[in-house]
Design a protein around this motif. Structure first.
Motif, PDB file in Angstrom:
ATOM      1  N   PHE A   1      29.651  33.561  46.108  1.00 21.29           N
ATOM      2  CA  PHE A   1      29.902  32.702  47.265  1.00 21.29           C
ATOM      3  C   PHE A   1      31.403  32.546  47.517  1.00 21.29           C
ATOM      4  CE2 PHE A   1      30.794  28.397  48.868  1.00 21.29           C
ATOM      5  CZ  PHE A   1      30.203  28.509  50.124  1.00 21.29           C
ATOM      6  N   LEU A   2      32.167  32.252  46.458  1.00 22.85           N
ATOM      7  CA  LEU A   2      33.614  32.118  46.619  1.00 22.85           C
ATOM      8  C   LEU A   2      34.254  33.436  47.052  1.00 22.85           C
ATOM      9  CD1 LEU A   2      34.532  29.883  43.551  1.00 22.85           C
ATOM     10  CD2 LEU A   2      34.562  29.227  45.962  1.00 22.85           C
ATOM     11  N   GLY A   3      33.762  34.543  46.500  1.00 23.85           N
ATOM     12  CA  GLY A   3      34.290  35.848  46.885  1.00 23.85           C
ATOM     13  C   GLY A   3      34.066  36.139  48.361  1.00 23.85           C
ATOM     14  N   ILE A   4      32.879  35.814  48.858  1.00 21.74           N
ATOM     15  CA  ILE A   4      32.596  36.033  50.287  1.00 21.74           C
ATOM     16  C   ILE A   4      33.465  35.133  51.150  1.00 21.74           C
ATOM     17  CG2 ILE A   4      30.814  35.733  52.058  1.00 21.74           C
ATOM     18  CD1 ILE A   4      28.784  36.657  49.881  1.00 21.74           C
ATOM     19  N   VAL A   5      33.571  33.857  50.771  1.00 18.09           N
ATOM     20  CA  VAL A   5      34.393  32.917  51.547  1.00 18.09           C
ATOM     21  C   VAL A   5      35.850  33.364  51.551  1.00 18.09           C
ATOM     22  CG1 VAL A   5      35.289  30.557  51.600  1.00 18.09           C
ATOM     23  CG2 VAL A   5      32.854  30.951  51.275  1.00 18.09           C
ATOM     24  N   PHE A   6      36.368  33.731  50.390  1.00 20.91           N
ATOM     25  CA  PHE A   6      37.771  34.157  50.308  1.00 20.91           C
ATOM     26  C   PHE A   6      37.999  35.464  51.056  1.00 20.91           C
ATOM     27  CE2 PHE A   6      38.761  31.806  46.079  1.00 20.91           C
ATOM     28  CZ  PHE A   6      38.703  30.602  46.758  1.00 20.91           C
ATOM     29  N   PHE A   7      37.035  36.397  50.959  1.00 19.68           N
ATOM     30  CA  PHE A   7      37.181  37.668  51.652  1.00 19.68           C
ATOM     31  C   PHE A   7      37.240  37.457  53.164  1.00 19.68           C
ATOM     32  CE2 PHE A   7      35.303  41.321  53.833  1.00 19.68           C
ATOM     33  CZ  PHE A   7      36.184  42.320  53.450  1.00 19.68           C
ATOM     34  N   VAL A   8      36.306  36.658  53.683  1.00 17.95           N
ATOM     35  CA  VAL A   8      36.281  36.391  55.121  1.00 17.95           C
ATOM     36  C   VAL A   8      37.554  35.668  55.549  1.00 17.95           C
ATOM     37  CG1 VAL A   8      35.090  35.062  56.914  1.00 17.95           C
ATOM     38  CG2 VAL A   8      33.778  36.452  55.320  1.00 17.95           C
ATOM     39  N   ALA A   9      37.962  34.678  54.766  1.00 18.92           N
ATOM     40  CA  ALA A   9      39.180  33.936  55.105  1.00 18.92           C
ATOM     41  C   ALA A   9      40.401  34.853  55.071  1.00 18.92           C
ATOM     42  CB  ALA A   9      39.368  32.764  54.146  1.00 18.92           C
ATOM     43  N   ASP A  10      40.490  35.692  54.050  1.00 18.80           N
ATOM     44  CA  ASP A  10      41.635  36.587  53.920  1.00 18.80           C
ATOM     45  C   ASP A  10      41.639  37.658  55.002  1.00 18.80           C
ATOM     46  OD1 ASP A  10      43.966  37.555  52.664  1.00 18.80           O
ATOM     47  OD2 ASP A  10      42.803  39.030  51.545  1.00 18.80           O
ATOM     48  N   ARG A  11      40.476  38.177  55.308  1.00 16.55           N
ATOM     49  CA  ARG A  11      40.371  39.283  56.267  1.00 16.55           C
ATOM     50  C   ARG A  11      40.614  38.841  57.710  1.00 16.55           C
ATOM     51  NH1 ARG A  11      39.850  44.851  55.748  1.00 16.55           N
ATOM     52  NH2 ARG A  11      38.641  45.624  57.464  1.00 16.55           N
ATOM     53  N   PHE A  12      40.074  37.673  58.083  1.00 12.71           N
ATOM     54  CA  PHE A  12      40.110  37.290  59.484  1.00 12.71           C
ATOM     55  C   PHE A  12      41.086  36.168  59.816  1.00 12.71           C
ATOM     56  CE2 PHE A  12      35.801  39.034  58.806  1.00 12.71           C
ATOM     57  CZ  PHE A  12      35.918  40.121  59.655  1.00 12.71           C
ATOM     58  N   TYR A  13      41.368  35.285  58.858  1.00 13.97           N
ATOM     59  CA  TYR A  13      42.191  34.117  59.180  1.00 13.97           C
ATOM     60  C   TYR A  13      43.565  34.119  58.528  1.00 13.97           C
ATOM     61  CZ  TYR A  13      37.714  32.442  60.827  1.00 13.97           C
ATOM     62  OH  TYR A  13      36.520  32.328  61.472  1.00 13.97           O
ATOM     63  N   LYS A  14      43.739  34.852  57.443  1.00 17.49           N
ATOM     64  CA  LYS A  14      45.004  34.904  56.695  1.00 17.49           C
ATOM     65  C   LYS A  14      45.566  33.501  56.435  1.00 17.49           C
ATOM     66  CE  LYS A  14      45.477  39.399  56.636  1.00 17.49           C
ATOM     67  NZ  LYS A  14      45.138  40.132  55.470  1.00 17.49           N
ATOM     68  N   PRO A  15      44.804  32.647  55.724  1.00 17.84           N
ATOM     69  CA  PRO A  15      45.296  31.284  55.491  1.00 17.84           C
ATOM     70  C   PRO A  15      46.477  31.282  54.529  1.00 17.84           C
ATOM     71  CG  PRO A  15      43.320  31.664  54.220  1.00 17.84           C
ATOM     72  CD  PRO A  15      43.527  32.886  55.075  1.00 17.84           C
ATOM     73  N   ASN A  16      47.336  30.303  54.682  1.00 17.62           N
ATOM     74  CA  ASN A  16      48.512  30.231  53.812  1.00 17.62           C
ATOM     75  C   ASN A  16      48.177  29.597  52.456  1.00 17.62           C
ATOM     76  OD1 ASN A  16      48.104  27.660  54.665  1.00 17.62           O
ATOM     77  ND2 ASN A  16      50.161  27.348  55.456  1.00 17.62           N
ATOM     78  N   TRP A  17      46.985  29.053  52.282  1.00 21.16           N
ATOM     79  CA  TRP A  17      46.599  28.444  51.017  1.00 21.16           C
ATOM     80  C   TRP A  17      45.919  29.426  50.075  1.00 21.16           C
ATOM     81  CZ3 TRP A  17      41.432  29.065  50.471  1.00 21.16           C
ATOM     82  CH2 TRP A  17      40.658  29.151  51.636  1.00 21.16           C
ATOM     83  N   LEU A  18      45.651  30.639  50.531  1.00 20.79           N
ATOM     84  CA  LEU A  18      44.956  31.629  49.711  1.00 20.79           C
ATOM     85  C   LEU A  18      45.942  32.693  49.235  1.00 20.79           C
ATOM     86  CD1 LEU A  18      42.212  32.526  48.640  1.00 20.79           C
ATOM     87  CD2 LEU A  18      41.890  33.816  50.750  1.00 20.79           C
ATOM     88  N   HIS A  19      46.080  32.789  47.920  1.00 23.58           N
ATOM     89  CA  HIS A  19      47.013  33.757  47.336  1.00 23.58           C
ATOM     90  C   HIS A  19      46.423  35.166  47.403  1.00 23.58           C
ATOM     91  CE1 HIS A  19      49.615  35.689  44.376  1.00 23.58           C
ATOM     92  NE2 HIS A  19      50.471  34.757  44.723  1.00 23.58           N
ATOM     93  N   PRO A  20      47.273  36.177  47.609  1.00 24.08           N
ATOM     94  CA  PRO A  20      46.765  37.558  47.693  1.00 24.08           C
ATOM     95  C   PRO A  20      46.087  38.049  46.402  1.00 24.08           C
ATOM     96  CG  PRO A  20      49.051  37.455  48.419  1.00 24.08           C
ATOM     97  CD  PRO A  20      48.690  36.099  47.917  1.00 24.08           C
ATOM     98  N   TYR A  21      46.347  37.412  45.282  1.00 24.87           N
ATOM     99  CA  TYR A  21      45.737  37.824  44.011  1.00 24.87           C
ATOM    100  C   TYR A  21      44.405  37.115  43.752  1.00 24.87           C
ATOM    101  CZ  TYR A  21      50.118  40.106  42.629  1.00 24.87           C
ATOM    102  OH  TYR A  21      51.213  40.924  42.546  1.00 24.87           O
ATOM    103  N   TRP A  22      43.770  36.577  44.772  1.00 26.60           N
ATOM    104  CA  TRP A  22      42.526  35.828  44.582  1.00 26.60           C
ATOM    105  C   TRP A  22      41.427  36.643  43.900  1.00 26.60           C
ATOM    106  CZ3 TRP A  22      38.103  37.554  46.817  1.00 26.60           C
ATOM    107  CH2 TRP A  22      38.205  38.371  47.937  1.00 26.60           C
ATOM    108  N   PRO A  23      41.319  37.970  44.117  1.00 32.04           N
ATOM    109  CA  PRO A  23      40.262  38.695  43.392  1.00 32.04           C
ATOM    110  C   PRO A  23      40.468  38.669  41.872  1.00 32.04           C
ATOM    111  CG  PRO A  23      41.012  40.012  45.247  1.00 32.04           C
ATOM    112  CD  PRO A  23      41.960  38.866  45.108  1.00 32.04           C
ATOM    113  N   TYR A  24      41.723  38.726  41.429  1.00 27.26           N
ATOM    114  CA  TYR A  24      42.012  38.678  39.992  1.00 27.26           C
ATOM    115  C   TYR A  24      41.680  37.308  39.413  1.00 27.26           C
ATOM    116  CZ  TYR A  24      44.512  42.907  41.211  1.00 27.26           C
ATOM    117  OH  TYR A  24      44.836  44.140  41.692  1.00 27.26           O
ATOM    118  N   LEU A  25      41.941  36.272  40.192  1.00 25.12           N
ATOM    119  CA  LEU A  25      41.617  34.923  39.738  1.00 25.12           C
ATOM    120  C   LEU A  25      40.110  34.752  39.596  1.00 25.12           C
ATOM    121  CD1 LEU A  25      44.132  32.850  41.899  1.00 25.12           C
ATOM    122  CD2 LEU A  25      44.384  33.614  39.538  1.00 25.12           C
ATOM    123  N   LEU A  26      39.358  35.242  40.575  1.00 22.28           N
ATOM    124  CA  LEU A  26      37.898  35.162  40.483  1.00 22.28           C
ATOM    125  C   LEU A  26      37.369  35.965  39.296  1.00 22.28           C
ATOM    126  CD1 LEU A  26      36.580  35.319  44.158  1.00 22.28           C
ATOM    127  CD2 LEU A  26      36.577  33.381  42.600  1.00 22.28           C
TER     128      LEU A  26
END
Length: 120
Positions: free
Chosen positions: A10-35
């Motif tokens: 669930f977090l991976g899907i939310v982060f992927f969609v947010a990163d892909r379409f919205y580019k939020p400033n609160w999401l670090h580019p290394y989020w897959p490694y954190l997950l």
């Protein structure tokens, strides 16, 4: 363990969609490694807790507290290594890391207390 994997998906899907379409400033580019890091810790917790036969025993409490302490130390070590290697966007990395730490820890505690209530 299934619940932890569902949380990660669930977090991976939310982060992927947010990163892909919205580019939020609160999401670090290394989020897959954190997950991935927290997924590995969750799987390890599940494997260690499967060795305890009685969830009401003192051994269960000792295992869980020892794992929580080890998780904190491993998390701090991982974050320290990443910061030492000059990860870009340090503040966002720390906030993302700590946010995921709180989410996964809360989820694991909720899951274990739900299991203990059901078994009592």
């Amino acid at each position: 363990m299934r619940d932890s994997l569902l949380l990660t998906a669930f977090l991976g899907i939310v982060f992927f969609v947010a990163d892909r379409f919205y580019k939020p400033n609160w999401l670090h580019p290394y989020w897959p490694y954190l997950l991935l890091f927290y997924t590995m810790l969750s799987v390890l917790l599940h494997r260690l807790m499967s060795f305890v036969k009685d969830p009401k025993s003192a051994q269960f409490t000792t295992f869980f507290l020892a794992f929580t302490t080890a998780k904190l130390i491993l998390s701090l070590a991982f974050m320290g290594v990443m910061l030492y290697n000059n990860v870009p966007g340090r503040k966002i990395f720390v906030l993302s890391f700590l946010g995921l730490y709180l989410v996964y820890t809360s989820f694991e505690i909720y899951g274990l207390t739900r299991k203990l209530r059901r078994d009592s």
